[in-house]
Design a protein around this motif. Sequence first.
Motif, PDB file in Angstrom:
ATOM      1  N   VAL A 181      -9.853  -1.884  -0.546  1.00  0.00           N
ATOM      2  CA  VAL A 181      -8.748  -2.830  -0.648  1.00  0.00           C
ATOM      3  C   VAL A 181      -8.884  -3.522  -1.995  1.00  0.00           C
ATOM      4  O   VAL A 181      -9.972  -3.955  -2.378  1.00  0.00           O
ATOM      5  CB  VAL A 181      -8.795  -3.867   0.502  1.00  0.00           C
ATOM      6  CG1 VAL A 181      -7.725  -4.928   0.338  1.00  0.00           C
ATOM      7  CG2 VAL A 181      -8.650  -3.161   1.849  1.00  0.00           C
ATOM      8  N   CYS A 182      -7.786  -3.627  -2.734  1.00  0.00           N
ATOM      9  CA  CYS A 182      -7.786  -4.269  -4.047  1.00  0.00           C
ATOM     10  C   CYS A 182      -8.085  -5.761  -3.906  1.00  0.00           C
ATOM     11  O   CYS A 182      -7.438  -6.462  -3.125  1.00  0.00           O
ATOM     12  CB  CYS A 182      -6.435  -4.068  -4.729  1.00  0.00           C
ATOM     13  SG  CYS A 182      -6.299  -4.892  -6.328  1.00  0.00           S
ATOM     14  N   LYS A 183      -9.056  -6.237  -4.672  1.00  0.00           N
ATOM     15  CA  LYS A 183      -9.427  -7.646  -4.614  1.00  0.00           C
ATOM     16  C   LYS A 183      -8.320  -8.542  -5.169  1.00  0.00           C
ATOM     17  O   LYS A 183      -8.135  -9.663  -4.714  1.00  0.00           O
ATOM     18  CB  LYS A 183     -10.718  -7.863  -5.408  1.00  0.00           C
ATOM     19  CG  LYS A 183     -11.287  -9.237  -5.287  1.00  0.00           C
ATOM     20  CD  LYS A 183     -12.629  -9.330  -5.994  1.00  0.00           C
ATOM     21  CE  LYS A 183     -13.227 -10.707  -5.835  1.00  0.00           C
ATOM     22  NZ  LYS A 183     -14.546 -10.782  -6.462  1.00  0.00           N
ATOM     23  N   SER A 184      -7.547  -8.041  -6.138  1.00  0.00           N
ATOM     24  CA  SER A 184      -6.503  -8.852  -6.765  1.00  0.00           C
ATOM     25  C   SER A 184      -5.281  -9.053  -5.877  1.00  0.00           C
ATOM     26  O   SER A 184      -4.829 -10.176  -5.688  1.00  0.00           O
ATOM     27  CB  SER A 184      -6.062  -8.218  -8.089  1.00  0.00           C
ATOM     28  OG  SER A 184      -7.124  -8.207  -9.000  1.00  0.00           O
ATOM     29  N   CYS A 185      -4.753  -7.966  -5.331  1.00  0.00           N
ATOM     30  CA  CYS A 185      -3.512  -8.088  -4.553  1.00  0.00           C
ATOM     31  C   CYS A 185      -3.715  -7.886  -3.049  1.00  0.00           C
ATOM     32  O   CYS A 185      -2.768  -8.004  -2.280  1.00  0.00           O
ATOM     33  CB  CYS A 185      -2.457  -7.118  -5.084  1.00  0.00           C
ATOM     34  SG  CYS A 185      -2.816  -5.375  -4.793  1.00  0.00           S
ATOM     35  N   ARG A 186      -4.934  -7.542  -2.646  1.00  0.00           N
ATOM     36  CA  ARG A 186      -5.307  -7.385  -1.239  1.00  0.00           C
ATOM     37  C   ARG A 186      -4.565  -6.258  -0.518  1.00  0.00           C
ATOM     38  O   ARG A 186      -4.394  -6.289   0.698  1.00  0.00           O
ATOM     39  CB  ARG A 186      -5.159  -8.699  -0.482  1.00  0.00           C
ATOM     40  CG  ARG A 186      -5.975  -9.820  -1.090  1.00  0.00           C
ATOM     41  CD  ARG A 186      -5.813 -11.106  -0.322  1.00  0.00           C
ATOM     42  NE  ARG A 186      -6.365 -12.231  -1.042  1.00  0.00           N
ATOM     43  CZ  ARG A 186      -7.633 -12.630  -0.979  1.00  0.00           C
ATOM     44  NH1 ARG A 186      -8.479 -11.965  -0.261  1.00  0.00           N
ATOM     45  NH2 ARG A 186      -8.041 -13.678  -1.665  1.00  0.00           N
ATOM     46  N   GLN A 187      -4.113  -5.274  -1.288  1.00  0.00           N
ATOM     47  CA  GLN A 187      -3.427  -4.118  -0.701  1.00  0.00           C
ATOM     48  C   GLN A 187      -4.416  -2.965  -0.561  1.00  0.00           C
ATOM     49  O   GLN A 187      -5.229  -2.734  -1.449  1.00  0.00           O
ATOM     50  CB  GLN A 187      -2.259  -3.682  -1.590  1.00  0.00           C
ATOM     51  CG  GLN A 187      -1.157  -4.706  -1.692  1.00  0.00           C
ATOM     52  CD  GLN A 187      -0.487  -4.953  -0.356  1.00  0.00           C
ATOM     53  OE1 GLN A 187      -0.153  -4.039   0.374  1.00  0.00           O
ATOM     54  NE2 GLN A 187      -0.330  -6.236  -0.022  1.00  0.00           N
ATOM     55  N   PRO A 188      -4.358  -2.224   0.540  1.00  0.00           N
ATOM     56  CA  PRO A 188      -5.207  -1.038   0.672  1.00  0.00           C
ATOM     57  C   PRO A 188      -4.881  -0.036  -0.437  1.00  0.00           C
ATOM     58  O   PRO A 188      -3.719   0.135  -0.806  1.00  0.00           O
ATOM     59  CB  PRO A 188      -4.840  -0.459   2.033  1.00  0.00           C
ATOM     60  CG  PRO A 188      -4.166  -1.574   2.761  1.00  0.00           C
ATOM     61  CD  PRO A 188      -3.526  -2.447   1.714  1.00  0.00           C
ATOM     62  N   PHE A 189      -5.915   0.588  -0.983  1.00  0.00           N
ATOM     63  CA  PHE A 189      -5.716   1.565  -2.053  1.00  0.00           C
ATOM     64  C   PHE A 189      -5.454   2.926  -1.434  1.00  0.00           C
ATOM     65  O   PHE A 189      -6.281   3.470  -0.713  1.00  0.00           O
ATOM     66  CB  PHE A 189      -6.952   1.613  -2.952  1.00  0.00           C
ATOM     67  CG  PHE A 189      -6.826   2.593  -4.077  1.00  0.00           C
ATOM     68  CD1 PHE A 189      -5.961   2.357  -5.130  1.00  0.00           C
ATOM     69  CD2 PHE A 189      -7.575   3.749  -4.089  1.00  0.00           C
ATOM     70  CE1 PHE A 189      -5.841   3.256  -6.176  1.00  0.00           C
ATOM     71  CE2 PHE A 189      -7.463   4.650  -5.134  1.00  0.00           C
ATOM     72  CZ  PHE A 189      -6.603   4.411  -6.176  1.00  0.00           C
ATOM     73  N   HIS A 190      -4.273   3.466  -1.696  1.00  0.00           N
ATOM     74  CA  HIS A 190      -3.883   4.788  -1.227  1.00  0.00           C
ATOM     75  C   HIS A 190      -3.417   5.592  -2.434  1.00  0.00           C
ATOM     76  O   HIS A 190      -2.269   5.429  -2.867  1.00  0.00           O
ATOM     77  CB  HIS A 190      -2.758   4.701  -0.191  1.00  0.00           C
ATOM     78  CG  HIS A 190      -3.129   3.973   1.052  1.00  0.00           C
ATOM     79  ND1 HIS A 190      -4.057   4.459   1.949  1.00  0.00           N
ATOM     80  CD2 HIS A 190      -2.712   2.789   1.553  1.00  0.00           C
ATOM     81  CE1 HIS A 190      -4.181   3.602   2.950  1.00  0.00           C
ATOM     82  NE2 HIS A 190      -3.386   2.577   2.730  1.00  0.00           N
ATOM     83  N   PRO A 191      -4.309   6.429  -2.988  1.00  0.00           N
ATOM     84  CA  PRO A 191      -3.910   7.207  -4.169  1.00  0.00           C
ATOM     85  C   PRO A 191      -2.775   8.169  -3.843  1.00  0.00           C
ATOM     86  O   PRO A 191      -2.742   8.767  -2.774  1.00  0.00           O
ATOM     87  CB  PRO A 191      -5.180   7.949  -4.561  1.00  0.00           C
ATOM     88  CG  PRO A 191      -6.042   7.927  -3.364  1.00  0.00           C
ATOM     89  CD  PRO A 191      -5.656   6.735  -2.555  1.00  0.00           C
ATOM     90  N   ARG A 192      -1.850   8.274  -4.780  1.00  0.00           N
ATOM     91  CA  ARG A 192      -0.682   9.137  -4.574  1.00  0.00           C
ATOM     92  C   ARG A 192      -0.907  10.548  -5.105  1.00  0.00           C
ATOM     93  O   ARG A 192      -0.186  11.463  -4.744  1.00  0.00           O
ATOM     94  CB  ARG A 192       0.535   8.518  -5.260  1.00  0.00           C
ATOM     95  CG  ARG A 192       0.925   7.197  -4.632  1.00  0.00           C
ATOM     96  CD  ARG A 192       2.155   6.599  -5.291  1.00  0.00           C
ATOM     97  NE  ARG A 192       2.432   5.300  -4.698  1.00  0.00           N
ATOM     98  CZ  ARG A 192       2.552   4.191  -5.391  1.00  0.00           C
ATOM     99  NH1 ARG A 192       2.441   4.207  -6.692  1.00  0.00           N
ATOM    100  NH2 ARG A 192       2.794   3.052  -4.779  1.00  0.00           N
ATOM    101  N   GLN A 193      -1.901  10.697  -5.996  1.00  0.00           N
ATOM    102  CA  GLN A 193      -2.166  12.006  -6.584  1.00  0.00           C
ATOM    103  C   GLN A 193      -3.598  12.427  -6.285  1.00  0.00           C
ATOM    104  O   GLN A 193      -4.497  11.586  -6.164  1.00  0.00           O
ATOM    105  CB  GLN A 193      -1.963  11.964  -8.091  1.00  0.00           C
ATOM    106  CG  GLN A 193      -0.553  11.615  -8.502  1.00  0.00           C
ATOM    107  CD  GLN A 193      -0.413  11.511 -10.013  1.00  0.00           C
ATOM    108  OE1 GLN A 193      -1.404  11.448 -10.731  1.00  0.00           O
ATOM    109  NE2 GLN A 193       0.808  11.483 -10.483  1.00  0.00           N
ATOM    110  N   ALA A 194      -3.821  13.725  -6.195  1.00  0.00           N
ATOM    111  CA  ALA A 194      -5.156  14.251  -5.907  1.00  0.00           C
ATOM    112  C   ALA A 194      -6.155  13.855  -6.990  1.00  0.00           C
ATOM    113  O   ALA A 194      -7.314  13.556  -6.699  1.00  0.00           O
ATOM    114  CB  ALA A 194      -5.103  15.771  -5.767  1.00  0.00           C
ATOM    115  N   GLU A 195      -5.699  13.822  -8.253  1.00  0.00           N
ATOM    116  CA  GLU A 195      -6.589  13.471  -9.358  1.00  0.00           C
ATOM    117  C   GLU A 195      -7.099  12.036  -9.215  1.00  0.00           C
ATOM    118  O   GLU A 195      -8.253  11.746  -9.490  1.00  0.00           O
ATOM    119  CB  GLU A 195      -5.886  13.627 -10.716  1.00  0.00           C
ATOM    120  CG  GLU A 195      -5.505  15.046 -11.060  1.00  0.00           C
ATOM    121  CD  GLU A 195      -4.187  15.492 -10.435  1.00  0.00           C
ATOM    122  OE1 GLU A 195      -3.383  14.636  -9.983  1.00  0.00           O
ATOM    123  OE2 GLU A 195      -3.974  16.715 -10.390  1.00  0.00           O
ATOM    124  N   THR A 196      -6.227  11.147  -8.769  1.00  0.00           N
ATOM    125  CA  THR A 196      -6.608   9.746  -8.575  1.00  0.00           C
ATOM    126  C   THR A 196      -7.596   9.629  -7.429  1.00  0.00           C
ATOM    127  O   THR A 196      -8.563   8.875  -7.497  1.00  0.00           O
ATOM    128  CB  THR A 196      -5.370   8.878  -8.294  1.00  0.00           C
ATOM    129  OG1 THR A 196      -4.416   9.091  -9.325  1.00  0.00           O
ATOM    130  CG2 THR A 196      -5.729   7.409  -8.242  1.00  0.00           C
TER     131      THR A 196
END
Length: 68
Positions: free
Chosen positions: A11-26
């Motif tokens: 979860v991003c500390k700045s905006c508190r949103q769960p991190f869900h990468p949209r691309q395989a590379e990410t």
Amino acid sequence: MKCSFCEQPLVCKSCRQPFHPRQAETHLAAYQPETPLICPGCQKVLICKACGFVFGEQEESPPEFPKA
């Protein structure tokens, strides 16, 4: 997705949103801690809310000693 350092949900500390990468590379980059990741929600460097790990922060290298 889980933090590659503490294994807690990433979860991003700045905006508190769960991190869900949209691309395989990410997604793959999240497991290479030296690779900078930007949160898609707030556009800041991704920092794990649980442990404070900064994705992309270079670890300090040990000091070099003069060669004899």
